[in-house]
Motif scaffolding. Structure first.
Motif, PDB file in Angstrom:
ATOM      1  N   ALA A 124       7.853  -0.947   4.503  1.00 35.26           N
ATOM      2  CA  ALA A 124       7.161  -1.399   5.734  1.00 35.26           C
ATOM      3  C   ALA A 124       7.772  -2.369   6.436  1.00 35.26           C
ATOM      4  CB  ALA A 124       5.589  -1.527   5.595  1.00 35.26           C
ATOM      5  N   ARG A 125       8.066  -3.288   5.647  1.00 41.23           N
ATOM      6  CA  ARG A 125       8.716  -4.706   6.355  1.00 41.23           C
ATOM      7  C   ARG A 125      10.022  -4.171   6.710  1.00 41.23           C
ATOM      8  NH1 ARG A 125       8.418  -8.407   9.755  1.00 41.23           N
ATOM      9  NH2 ARG A 125       9.532 -10.458   9.132  1.00 41.23           N
ATOM     10  N   ILE A 126      10.803  -3.612   5.754  1.00 38.89           N
ATOM     11  CA  ILE A 126      12.291  -3.159   6.352  1.00 38.89           C
ATOM     12  C   ILE A 126      12.335  -2.641   7.392  1.00 38.89           C
ATOM     13  CG2 ILE A 126      14.374  -1.877   5.601  1.00 38.89           C
ATOM     14  CD1 ILE A 126      13.736  -2.703   2.797  1.00 38.89           C
ATOM     15  N   ARG A 127      11.366  -1.385   7.606  1.00 33.74           N
ATOM     16  CA  ARG A 127      11.203  -0.821   8.835  1.00 33.74           C
ATOM     17  C   ARG A 127      10.752  -1.525  10.245  1.00 33.74           C
ATOM     18  NH1 ARG A 127       8.030   4.586   6.421  1.00 33.74           N
ATOM     19  NH2 ARG A 127       9.735   5.602   5.411  1.00 33.74           N
ATOM     20  N   LEU A 157      11.581  -4.487  10.500  1.00 29.78           N
ATOM     21  CA  LEU A 157      12.810  -5.368  10.986  1.00 29.78           C
ATOM     22  C   LEU A 157      14.050  -4.654  11.625  1.00 29.78           C
ATOM     23  CD1 LEU A 157      12.768  -7.890   7.905  1.00 29.78           C
ATOM     24  CD2 LEU A 157      12.251  -8.379  10.192  1.00 29.78           C
ATOM     25  N   THR A 158      13.677  -3.423  11.387  1.00 25.68           N
ATOM     26  CA  THR A 158      14.904  -2.535  11.904  1.00 25.68           C
ATOM     27  C   THR A 158      14.488  -1.605  12.817  1.00 25.68           C
ATOM     28  OG1 THR A 158      14.414  -1.022  10.184  1.00 25.68           O
ATOM     29  CG2 THR A 158      16.231  -2.606   9.839  1.00 25.68           C
ATOM     30  N   GLY A 159      13.394  -1.983  13.803  1.00 27.57           N
ATOM     31  CA  GLY A 159      13.139  -1.257  15.057  1.00 27.57           C
ATOM     32  C   GLY A 159      12.018  -0.282  14.481  1.00 27.57           C
ATOM     33  N   GLY A 160      11.424  -0.256  13.375  1.00 31.93           N
ATOM     34  CA  GLY A 160      10.477   0.837  12.960  1.00 31.93           C
ATOM     35  C   GLY A 160      11.430   2.201  12.287  1.00 31.93           C
ATOM     36  N   PHE A 161      12.834   2.089  12.299  1.00 36.16           N
ATOM     37  CA  PHE A 161      13.492   3.143  11.906  1.00 36.16           C
ATOM     38  C   PHE A 161      13.903   3.015  10.350  1.00 36.16           C
ATOM     39  CE2 PHE A 161      14.992   2.535  16.259  1.00 36.16           C
ATOM     40  CZ  PHE A 161      14.327   3.575  16.653  1.00 36.16           C
ATOM     41  N   GLY A 162      14.338   1.965   9.720  1.00 36.25           N
ATOM     42  CA  GLY A 162      14.655   1.839   8.319  1.00 36.25           C
ATOM     43  C   GLY A 162      16.031   1.488   8.781  1.00 36.25           C
ATOM     44  N   ALA A 163      16.634   0.623   7.263  1.00 33.89           N
ATOM     45  CA  ALA A 163      17.894   0.206   7.308  1.00 33.89           C
ATOM     46  C   ALA A 163      19.300   1.316   7.407  1.00 33.89           C
ATOM     47  CB  ALA A 163      18.162  -0.612   6.159  1.00 33.89           C
ATOM     48  N   ASP A 164      20.348   0.891   8.103  1.00 33.43           N
ATOM     49  CA  ASP A 164      21.270   2.029   8.092  1.00 33.43           C
ATOM     50  C   ASP A 164      21.835   2.042   6.427  1.00 33.43           C
ATOM     51  OD1 ASP A 164      21.867   2.262  10.729  1.00 33.43           O
ATOM     52  OD2 ASP A 164      22.544   0.323  10.794  1.00 33.43           O
ATOM     53  N   LEU A 165      21.802   0.975   5.816  1.00 35.05           N
ATOM     54  CA  LEU A 165      22.203   0.969   4.307  1.00 35.05           C
ATOM     55  C   LEU A 165      21.096   0.223   3.411  1.00 35.05           C
ATOM     56  CD1 LEU A 165      24.263   1.415   1.939  1.00 35.05           C
ATOM     57  CD2 LEU A 165      25.326  -0.640   2.666  1.00 35.05           C
ATOM     58  N   VAL A 166      20.740   0.556   2.249  1.00 31.19           N
ATOM     59  CA  VAL A 166      20.011   0.002   1.394  1.00 31.19           C
ATOM     60  C   VAL A 166      20.623   0.116  -0.019  1.00 31.19           C
ATOM     61  CG1 VAL A 166      17.709  -0.135   0.504  1.00 31.19           C
ATOM     62  CG2 VAL A 166      17.925   0.707   2.549  1.00 31.19           C
ATOM     63  N   ILE A 167      20.851  -1.247  -0.617  1.00 24.83           N
ATOM     64  CA  ILE A 167      21.439  -1.276  -1.906  1.00 24.83           C
ATOM     65  C   ILE A 167      20.373  -1.621  -2.843  1.00 24.83           C
ATOM     66  CG2 ILE A 167      23.389  -2.730  -3.263  1.00 24.83           C
ATOM     67  CD1 ILE A 167      24.625  -3.002  -0.451  1.00 24.83           C
ATOM     68  N   ASP A 168      20.288  -0.819  -3.950  1.00 26.02           N
ATOM     69  CA  ASP A 168      19.460  -0.976  -5.048  1.00 26.02           C
ATOM     70  C   ASP A 168      20.222  -1.787  -6.077  1.00 26.02           C
ATOM     71  OD1 ASP A 168      17.776  -1.221  -7.078  1.00 26.02           O
ATOM     72  OD2 ASP A 168      17.506   0.917  -7.422  1.00 26.02           O
ATOM     73  N   ALA A 169      19.983  -3.305  -5.937  1.00 21.79           N
ATOM     74  CA  ALA A 169      20.792  -3.958  -7.260  1.00 21.79           C
ATOM     75  C   ALA A 169      19.934  -4.279  -8.313  1.00 21.79           C
ATOM     76  CB  ALA A 169      21.128  -5.305  -6.403  1.00 21.79           C
ATOM     77  N   ALA A 170      18.782  -3.811  -8.400  1.00 22.71           N
ATOM     78  CA  ALA A 170      17.872  -3.947  -9.572  1.00 22.71           C
ATOM     79  C   ALA A 170      17.928  -2.728 -10.792  1.00 22.71           C
ATOM     80  CB  ALA A 170      16.249  -3.931  -9.160  1.00 22.71           C
ATOM     81  N   GLY A 171      18.075  -1.494 -10.131  1.00 22.89           N
ATOM     82  CA  GLY A 171      18.129  -0.426 -11.002  1.00 22.89           C
ATOM     83  C   GLY A 171      16.886   0.120 -11.742  1.00 22.89           C
ATOM     84  N   LEU A 172      15.992  -0.050 -11.045  1.00 22.26           N
ATOM     85  CA  LEU A 172      14.725   0.503 -11.493  1.00 22.26           C
ATOM     86  C   LEU A 172      14.187   1.811 -10.729  1.00 22.26           C
ATOM     87  CD1 LEU A 172      12.812  -3.162 -11.699  1.00 22.26           C
ATOM     88  CD2 LEU A 172      13.917  -2.000 -13.508  1.00 22.26           C
TER      89      LEU A 172
END
Length: 364
Positions: free
Chosen positions: A238-241, A243-258
């Motif tokens: 919800a917070r990423i959306r 911060l990005t105008g309600g749309f979501g990020a162009d790129l999301v990187i999962d550096a945790a691997g869970l």
């Protein structure tokens, strides 16, 4: 003649690591002996200790390293004695189907030294990622040596050989960040912070760091994070959306691997957005995704193998960016330690007390 040097090994699963004497043979055809100056303490090394990579004990640990070539074997043309190098664990073959397609960063036939380093009693050692650099000297394939500018200190140069390259490559090579894009990175350890640095380098204007620890989020700001989210306290999707105008990020990187963080990455991307997995999942980790959403969102779901890097191209570039003051590598180094301090460094890493401990050899 073979040399006797000190090195850190893991004899059995979950056993304390041990500083002992190892035997390094003279380099054979296509091989090089490298005098190690510094080596980062990486999570992957602890995976070997915990049995998460295999059971080919004893392991000679360490792989995130810089040093000087001491000797080369017959037929070696890539490097010469005296060359300052960062070690890599993807020495490309130039002949497999990936290399033949002009995509050597996917090389399916990477190689290591043919000869084995041993203990004094002749027991063969398995070097971590084909390197084994928690040692005064190590034997590698010459193609694992990448020459870089000797002006860069070894304690930061070595980090380019694994964690920094994996993270920056996940953003730039795999994620293909372009100017003005939004990027979210979930998991702000060494690889995640490197992904943040890569996104900033590529011109992303919104770089969102997500972690469960405020201390790590503060570290992320040093590498270019413009916003932070503590996912223990706030719904990260919800917070990423937001911060990005309600749309979501162009790129999301999962550096945790869970499984949980990958689902968050999938849900937090924009339509036609990209997800890149660079955190290494535990064996057997599974995730279920709604197939209609996979189709409906479009975009891509990718994995970053070593940041899809070509060491001969990318290592010197990152070193040059550091020397130009454009890439902050110094803040990755939380402390420098000796070969005898690796067990304690692992403990600090597992507690999250450090971003990177770096083993520095006494005469480096």
């Amino acid at each position: 003649m073979p040399q006797h040097v000190h090195g850190v090994i893991s004899r059995a699963k979950d056993a304390p690591v041990e500083l002992t004497t190892i035997v390094v043979p003279d380099p054979g055809p296509g091989e090089a002996v490298v005098k190690i100056q510094a080596c980062g303490v990486c999570q992957t090394d602890h995976h070997y200790v915990a049995g998460g990579v295999g059971d080919d004990f004893p392991y000679l640990l360490g792989h995130e390293a810089a040093g000087v070539v001491e000797a080369v074997g017959p037929g070696v043309t890539e490097v010469a004695p005296g060359d300052y190098v960062v070690l890599n664990w993807r020495a490309v073959c130039g002949q497999c189907r990936a290399c033949a397609k002009g995509k050597p960063w996917y090389c399916f036939n990477t190689h290591n030294a043919t000869q084995k380093m041993t203990l004094l009693d002749g027991t063969e050692l398995s070097p971590a990622l084909g390197i084994g650099a928690f040692a005064e000297k190590t034997l590698v394939a010459a193609g694992q040596c990448t020459k870089v500018d000797p002006a860069v200190p070894p304690q930061v140069a070595g980090l380019v050989g694994c964690g920094v390259m994996a993270g920056i490559g996940a953003a730039i090579n795999t994620g293909e960040v372009t100017r003005g894009e939004s990027v979210a990175v979930i998991g702000c350890g060494g690889v995640g912070d490197a992904a943040i640095a890569g996104a900033a380098l590529a011109g992303a204007t919104t770089v969102i760091a997500v972690d469960v620890e405020d201390r790590k989020l503060e570290w992320a700001k040093k590498f270019g994070a413009t916003h932070t989210i503590n996912s223990r306290e706030t719904d990260p999707v919800a917070r990423i959306r937001e911060l990005t105008g309600g749309f979501g990020a162009d790129l999301v990187i999962d550096a945790a691997g869970l499984a949980q963080t990958y689902r968050q990455a999938f849900e937090a991307r924009d339509l036609a957005g990209r997800v890149v997995l660079v955190g290494v999942p535990a064996p057997g980790t599974e995730i279920t995704l709604p197939l209609d959403e996979v189709f409906g969102r479009g975009g891509s779901l990718k994995s970053a193998w070593y940041g899809d890097c070509l060491p001969s191209r990318d290592f010197p570039m990152l070193v040059d960016l550091y020397l130009q003051g454009r890439l902050n590598l110094d803040d990755f180094v939380s402390e420098t330690v000796g070969l005898g301090d690796v067990e304690e460094a692992f403990a600090k890493m597992l507690r999250g007390d450090v971003l990177r401990s770096v083993v520095v050899l006494a005469d480096a």
